[in-house]
Scaffold this motif. Sequence first.
Motif, PDB file in Angstrom:
ATOM      1  N   PHE A  76       0.930  -1.212  -0.140  1.00  0.00           N
ATOM      2  CA  PHE A  76       0.176  -0.082  -0.037  1.00  0.00           C
ATOM      3  C   PHE A  76       0.610   1.387   0.103  1.00  0.00           C
ATOM      4  N   GLY A  77       2.130   1.331   0.708  1.00  0.00           N
ATOM      5  CA  GLY A  77       2.870   2.199   0.918  1.00  0.00           C
ATOM      6  C   GLY A  77       3.484   2.629  -0.560  1.00  0.00           C
ATOM      7  N   ARG A  78       3.663   1.610  -1.369  1.00  0.00           N
ATOM      8  CA  ARG A  78       4.310   1.853  -2.810  1.00  0.00           C
ATOM      9  C   ARG A  78       3.257   2.289  -3.853  1.00  0.00           C
ATOM     10  N   ILE A  79       2.053   1.698  -3.558  1.00  0.00           N
ATOM     11  CA  ILE A  79       0.890   2.135  -4.486  1.00  0.00           C
ATOM     12  C   ILE A  79       0.723   3.635  -4.298  1.00  0.00           C
ATOM     13  N   GLN A  80       0.717   4.198  -2.809  1.00  0.00           N
ATOM     14  CA  GLN A  80       0.474   5.641  -2.711  1.00  0.00           C
ATOM     15  C   GLN A  80       1.928   6.306  -3.148  1.00  0.00           C
ATOM     16  N   ALA A  81       2.893   5.949  -2.861  1.00  0.00           N
ATOM     17  CA  ALA A  81       4.189   6.842  -3.136  1.00  0.00           C
ATOM     18  C   ALA A  81       4.235   6.800  -4.806  1.00  0.00           C
ATOM     19  N   ASP A  82       3.905   5.732  -5.421  1.00  0.00           N
ATOM     20  CA  ASP A  82       3.801   6.148  -7.134  1.00  0.00           C
ATOM     21  C   ASP A  82       2.685   6.791  -7.655  1.00  0.00           C
ATOM     22  N   GLY A  83       1.772   7.298  -6.603  1.00  0.00           N
ATOM     23  CA  GLY A  83       0.606   7.747  -7.023  1.00  0.00           C
ATOM     24  C   GLY A  83      -0.336   7.100  -7.848  1.00  0.00           C
ATOM     25  N   LEU A  84      -0.279   5.976  -7.611  1.00  0.00           N
ATOM     26  CA  LEU A  84      -1.559   4.902  -8.426  1.00  0.00           C
ATOM     27  C   LEU A  84      -2.811   5.148  -7.689  1.00  0.00           C
ATOM     28  N   ASP A  85      -3.904   5.114  -8.723  1.00  0.00           N
ATOM     29  CA  ASP A  85      -5.247   4.879  -8.336  1.00  0.00           C
ATOM     30  C   ASP A  85      -5.540   3.703  -7.609  1.00  0.00           C
ATOM     31  N   TYR A  86      -6.266   3.791  -6.514  1.00  0.00           N
ATOM     32  CA  TYR A  86      -6.774   2.380  -5.851  1.00  0.00           C
ATOM     33  C   TYR A  86      -8.120   2.609  -5.335  1.00  0.00           C
ATOM     34  N   TRP A  87      -8.775   1.276  -5.079  1.00  0.00           N
ATOM     35  CA  TRP A  87     -10.123   1.383  -4.629  1.00  0.00           C
ATOM     36  C   TRP A  87     -10.258   0.226  -3.531  1.00  0.00           C
ATOM     37  N   ALA A  88     -11.329   0.496  -2.850  1.00  0.00           N
ATOM     38  CA  ALA A  88     -11.650  -0.337  -1.752  1.00  0.00           C
ATOM     39  C   ALA A  88     -12.453  -1.825  -2.305  1.00  0.00           C
ATOM     40  N   ASP A  89     -12.956  -1.523  -3.628  1.00  0.00           N
ATOM     41  CA  ASP A  89     -13.763  -2.589  -4.345  1.00  0.00           C
ATOM     42  C   ASP A  89     -13.602  -2.997  -5.537  1.00  0.00           C
ATOM     43  N   PRO A  90     -13.936  -4.113  -6.248  1.00  0.00           N
ATOM     44  CA  PRO A  90     -13.607  -4.537  -7.552  1.00  0.00           C
ATOM     45  C   PRO A  90     -14.235  -3.574  -8.497  1.00  0.00           C
ATOM     46  N   HIS A  91     -14.995  -2.941  -8.073  1.00  0.00           N
ATOM     47  CA  HIS A  91     -15.919  -2.279  -9.210  1.00  0.00           C
ATOM     48  C   HIS A  91     -15.482  -0.707  -9.421  1.00  0.00           C
ATOM     49  N   GLN A  92     -14.397  -0.252  -8.537  1.00  0.00           N
ATOM     50  CA  GLN A  92     -13.907   1.129  -8.623  1.00  0.00           C
ATOM     51  C   GLN A  92     -14.754   2.061  -8.296  1.00  0.00           C
ATOM     52  N   LYS A  93     -15.947   1.775  -7.265  1.00  0.00           N
ATOM     53  CA  LYS A  93     -16.670   2.729  -6.793  1.00  0.00           C
ATOM     54  C   LYS A  93     -16.440   3.517  -5.475  1.00  0.00           C
ATOM     55  N   GLN A  94     -15.291   2.857  -4.808  1.00  0.00           N
ATOM     56  CA  GLN A  94     -14.696   3.448  -3.720  1.00  0.00           C
ATOM     57  C   GLN A  94     -13.405   3.998  -3.890  1.00  0.00           C
TER      58      GLN A  94
END
Length: 126
Positions: A76-94
């Motif tokens: 999660f730290g690398r996702i945030q550091a790389d500025g990637l979009d992320y979601w809490a759900d598979p449908h990308q609603k969160q």
Amino acid sequence: MSVQLNHTIVHSKDKHESAAFFAHIMDLEVAPEFGPFVPVVLSNDVTLDFATIPAESITAQHYAFLVTEAEFDGIFGRIQADGLDYWADPHQKQPGEINRNDGGRGVYFLDPSGHALEAITRPYGG
């Protein structure tokens, strides 16, 4: 004999880019190229063999990875550091959130070829 997954092929726009991205986010090593594949070996000896195919032929897939709490922190730290979009759900609603399903943590994000990757700390229903 028990049945175990040994390897699977991950279709990619660029096998080197996708393997490097995955290995970086998951804190793994890219193995030497093997024929048309760039492999990344998981801790349970399952190999993801990244292969380049024409972009229009790629069908987005979903790959979920069970990780420890410490591994999740790093991912999660690398996702945030790389500025990637992320979601809490598979449908990308969160967007911009993680989930806490089954008392664990989970996050969804996309690889360079559009595959949905998921890191979870608890198996669903567990």
